[in-house]
Design an enzyme around this catalytic site. Structure first.
Site, PDB file in Angstrom:
ATOM      1  N   HIS A 188     120.368  17.256 -76.671  1.00 26.18           N
ATOM      2  CA  HIS A 188     119.621  16.035 -76.969  1.00 26.18           C
ATOM      3  C   HIS A 188     120.104  15.461 -78.284  1.00 26.18           C
ATOM      4  CE1 HIS A 188     116.256  13.281 -77.438  1.00 26.18           C
ATOM      5  NE2 HIS A 188     116.070  13.452 -76.145  1.00 26.18           N
ATOM      6  N   ASP A 243     114.542  17.031 -68.905  1.00 25.31           N
ATOM      7  CA  ASP A 243     115.010  16.865 -67.532  1.00 25.31           C
ATOM      8  C   ASP A 243     115.435  18.162 -66.864  1.00 25.31           C
ATOM      9  OD1 ASP A 243     114.611  14.170 -67.249  1.00 25.31           O
ATOM     10  OD2 ASP A 243     116.423  13.700 -68.383  1.00 25.31           O
ATOM     11  N   HIS A 245     120.894   9.689 -69.536  1.00 22.36           N
ATOM     12  CA  HIS A 245     119.527   9.368 -69.991  1.00 22.36           C
ATOM     13  C   HIS A 245     118.570   9.752 -68.857  1.00 22.36           C
ATOM     14  CE1 HIS A 245     116.374   7.478 -72.153  1.00 22.36           C
ATOM     15  NE2 HIS A 245     116.703   6.205 -72.050  1.00 22.36           N
TER      16      HIS A 245
HETATM   17  N1  CMC Z   1     126.714  20.527 -71.914  1.00 24.86           N
HETATM   18  C1  CMC Z   1     127.817  20.966 -72.572  1.00 24.86           C
HETATM   19  N2  CMC Z   1     128.173  20.554 -73.799  1.00 24.86           N
HETATM   20  C2  CMC Z   1     127.381  19.653 -74.388  1.00 24.86           C
HETATM   21  C3  CMC Z   1     126.218  19.154 -73.772  1.00 24.86           C
HETATM   22  C4  CMC Z   1     125.904  19.634 -72.488  1.00 24.86           C
HETATM   23  N3  CMC Z   1     124.813  19.210 -71.851  1.00 24.86           N
HETATM   24  N4  CMC Z   1     125.613  18.254 -74.578  1.00 24.86           N
HETATM   25  C5  CMC Z   1     126.372  18.209 -75.684  1.00 24.86           C
HETATM   26  N5  CMC Z   1     127.441  19.037 -75.568  1.00 24.86           N
HETATM   27  C6  CMC Z   1     128.459  19.318 -76.575  1.00 24.86           C
HETATM   28  C7  CMC Z   1     129.457  18.179 -76.660  1.00 24.86           C
HETATM   29  O1  CMC Z   1     130.562  18.401 -75.800  1.00 24.86           O
HETATM   30  C8  CMC Z   1     129.840  18.234 -78.111  1.00 24.86           C
HETATM   31  O2  CMC Z   1     130.732  19.316 -78.282  1.00 24.86           O
HETATM   32  P1  CMC Z   1     131.963  19.191 -79.334  1.00 24.86           P
HETATM   33  O3  CMC Z   1     131.297  19.065 -80.672  1.00 24.86           O
HETATM   34  O4  CMC Z   1     132.749  20.427 -79.138  1.00 24.86           O
HETATM   35  O5  CMC Z   1     132.701  17.937 -78.933  1.00 24.86           O
HETATM   36  C9  CMC Z   1     128.549  18.630 -78.822  1.00 24.86           C
HETATM   37  O6  CMC Z   1     127.798  19.357 -77.834  1.00 24.86           O
HETATM   38  C10 CMC Z   1     127.726  17.436 -79.285  1.00 24.86           C
HETATM   39  O7  CMC Z   1     127.508  16.585 -78.169  1.00 24.86           O
HETATM   40  P2  CMC Z   1     127.407  15.023 -78.246  1.00 24.86           P
HETATM   41  O8  CMC Z   1     127.842  14.427 -76.942  1.00 24.86           O
HETATM   42  O9  CMC Z   1     128.098  14.532 -79.478  1.00 24.86           O
HETATM   43  O10 CMC Z   1     125.844  14.822 -78.446  1.00 24.86           O
HETATM   44  P3  CMC Z   1     125.044  13.489 -78.252  1.00 24.86           P
HETATM   45  O11 CMC Z   1     123.910  13.560 -79.180  1.00 24.86           O
HETATM   46  O12 CMC Z   1     125.943  12.306 -78.336  1.00 24.86           O
HETATM   47  O13 CMC Z   1     124.563  13.581 -76.734  1.00 24.86           O
HETATM   48  C11 CMC Z   1     123.269  13.979 -74.813  1.00 24.86           C
HETATM   49  C12 CMC Z   1     123.263  13.861 -76.339  1.00 24.86           C
HETATM   50  C13 CMC Z   1     121.836  14.142 -74.315  1.00 24.86           C
HETATM   51  C14 CMC Z   1     123.835  12.682 -74.186  1.00 24.86           C
HETATM   52  C15 CMC Z   1     124.135  15.202 -74.401  1.00 24.86           C
HETATM   53  O14 CMC Z   1     123.606  16.386 -74.946  1.00 24.86           O
HETATM   54  C16 CMC Z   1     124.285  15.313 -72.893  1.00 24.86           C
HETATM   55  O15 CMC Z   1     125.192  14.702 -72.323  1.00 24.86           O
HETATM   56  N6  CMC Z   1     123.414  16.131 -72.220  1.00 24.86           N
HETATM   57  C17 CMC Z   1     123.466  16.220 -70.788  1.00 24.86           C
HETATM   58  C18 CMC Z   1     122.736  15.031 -70.182  1.00 24.86           C
HETATM   59  C19 CMC Z   1     121.242  15.146 -70.319  1.00 24.86           C
HETATM   60  O16 CMC Z   1     120.661  16.176 -70.031  1.00 24.86           O
HETATM   61  N7  CMC Z   1     120.599  14.025 -70.704  1.00 24.86           N
HETATM   62  C20 CMC Z   1     119.153  13.947 -70.795  1.00 24.86           C
HETATM   63  C21 CMC Z   1     118.690  13.755 -72.195  1.00 24.86           C
HETATM   64  S1  CMC Z   1     116.918  14.043 -72.321  1.00 24.86           S
HETATM   65  C22 CMC Z   1     116.197  12.756 -71.437  1.00 24.86           C
HETATM   66  C23 CMC Z   1     116.260  11.502 -72.160  1.00 24.86           C
HETATM   67  O17 CMC Z   1     115.579  11.354 -73.196  1.00 24.86           O
HETATM   68  O18 CMC Z   1     116.983  10.618 -71.712  1.00 24.86           O
END
Ligand code: CMC
Length: 427
Positions: free
Chosen positions: A306, A362, A267
């Site tokens: 996201h 970010d 986050h």
């Molecule tokens: N790098 C590589 N793969 C990713 C990433 C990433 N940053 N984000 C998602 N994926 C992949 C994930 O492995 C999954 O792949 P598969 O379907 O093969 O298992 C797919 O994309 C869907 O990901 P998810 O984890 O189910 O998506 P989510 O909606 O639960 O997670 C997130 C959202 C923001 C936590 C995630 O994209 C992430 O970890 N990003 C990196 C951390 C980040 O930049 N966070 C800041 C968010 S913006 C600021 C805020 O509002 O807090």
């Protein structure tokens, strides 16, 4: 066409008609779906709330597919270009842009609450020199609750307004002292001649000069970053604010919890993680190898992806432009080239394209913060300053909601069924 959903329970053959309002069904309407009259009834299972609306809100609108973000109807791009953080905070909190008089009063009221109680300073001084500033920040916000016991009168609108002023005004002072403490510098008293953000820069960076004058480009850039971070509807920390607030806890306790949720690297801690990632990659020619490790499942590309945006995060677009203005003043950070190359490669790689992973807020913000002289550990604290306005606006909305109840999700129990206690000697 009726706005209803017909459900057939194939276990019993019974049909149920459930109303649809705002493209939503009420999960409690499922409870009537039972096999036996004394059953609990059907529940919706939605870990991480992927498809559950937890409230009705009039504050922030997001269309994740189209990359739209609006506060109280105003597009984020217009606010970032024309508004100030103080004005945007007013908009989020009170629903409308202020008139000139309202804005002047709001500014004056805020500047009257910037000071920290001397005991708060002493409290903060008790942290170790290497304490993470976000840990200091969230603990201190929680500690404010002991200084303002009347904040417990959450049903009194006057008290709520006072706590709102205190929180929006004091979070920069807390953040600045968390930073100064970590570098062994004394607390800087506020300068009421400066803007909200200008004063924050003074509280952070003032040395022995009698008056600190912030660089106007950097002051504006930080103000824009506060605007961009001010609210983002029901994200992890805001939901935490509402969850804690729903137990009628005071706003300091609730906001400390929200800040704790923001601290996590998925986050608000992501901007810190991005900078550490860019430093680890080091140079443009290491980017392809790094992207391969991400695709092989060895860590994530921080600052990408996201839960809601499945296109370019509109905040990231504004931040990219702001970065250019900042680098004109501070000089270009070579890590920007690493970031640009990462974005270029990722946006044409099927792994990221097929998962709709785009740069989020970010991805570039950390580079700006670093150029302005902040240590990565301060990045989530800066996020928290902007987001405080949104957290309180959402808390206020919760308290005005007649249907408010304590948040209390259900669970699907998967543990042991009843069994008899075995004495220690018999195990
Ligand atoms: N790098 C590589 N793969 C990713 C990433 C990433 N940053 N984000 C998602 N994926 C992949 C994930 O492995 C999954 O792949 P598969 O379907 O093969 O298992 C797919 O994309 C869907 O990901 P998810 O984890 O189910 O998506 P989510 O909606 O639960 O997670 C997130 C959202 C923001 C936590 C995630 O994209 C992430 O970890 N990003 C990196 C951390 C980040 O930049 N966070 C800041 C968010 S913006 C600021 C805020 O509002 O807090």
């Amino acid at each position: 066409m009726a706005d209803t959903l017909t459900i057939t329970d194939n276990r019993t053959g019974k049909q149920y008609e459930i109303p649809i309002t705002d493209e939503t069904i009420r999960a409690t309407d499922l409870r009537q779906v039972k096999v036996n009259p004394d059953d609990f009834g059907l529940m919706a299972y939605d870990p991480a709330f992927l498809n559950t609306a937890s409230c009705r809100s009039a504050i922030t609108f997001i269309d994740g597919d189209k990359g739209i973000l609006r506060y109280r109807g105003y597009p984020i791009e217009q606010l970032a270009e024309q508004s100030s953080f103080v004005e945007t905070a007013y908009l989020l909190l009170y629903g409308e842009l202020p008139t000139e008089t309202e804005l002047a009063t709001w500014r004056k009221d805020l500047s009257g609450h910037v000071l920290l109680h001397e005991n708060i300073k002493m409290f903060m001084g008790g942290f170790r020199y290497d304490a993470h500033p976000m840990g200091i920040f969230l603990s201190t916000v929680g500690a404010l609750s002991t200084f303002y016991p009347l904040a417990k009168n959450i049903d009194d609108p006057d008290s709520r307004r006072r706590q709102t002023l205190r929180l929006v005004a004091k979070v920069p002072s807390i953040a600045a002292y968390a930073f100064r403490h970590s570098v062994g510098k004394p607390y800087v008293y506020p300068d009421s001649e400066l803007s909200y953000t200008g004063n924050f820069l003074s509280q952070l960076f003032k040395r022995t000069e009698p008056v600190y004058r912030p660089d106007p480009v950097l002051e504006r850039a930080l103000d824009v970053l506060f605007i961009l971070h001010a609210d983002h509807e029901q994200n992890c920390s805001t939901s935490t604010m509402r969850n804690i607030g729903s137990s009628n806890a005071d706003p300091y306790a609730s906001l400390a919890g929200a800040a704790a949720a923001l601290y996590g690297p998925l986050h608000g801690g992501a901007n810190e993680a991005v900078l550490r990632m860019l430093n680890k990659i080091g140079s443009v020619d290491h980017v392809p190898a790094f992207v391969k490790t991400v695709k092989d499942g060895q860590g994530r590309l921080m600052g990408f992806g996201h839960r809601v945006y499945k296109s370019y995060d509109p905040r990231a677009k504004v931040i990219k432009e702001t970065a250019d203005q900042v680098f004109e003043v501070t000089g270009r950070d070579p890590l920007l080239d690493v970031a640009l190359e990462l974005e270029r490669i990722a946006l044409q790689d099927d792994y990221f394209v097929s998962r709709k992973l785009y740069p989020n807020v970010d991805f570039y913000s950390g580079l700006i913060y670093q150029a302005m002289g902040f240590d990565p550990a301060m990045f989530p604290v800066l996020f928290a300053i902007g987001r405080t306005a949104g957290w309180i606006a959402q808390w206020e909305e919760l308290l005005r909601d007649d249907t408010r109840k304590i948040a209390r999700p259900r669970q699907v129990y998967i543990g042991e069924s009843e069994r008899d206690y075995v004495p220690l000697s018999a195990r």
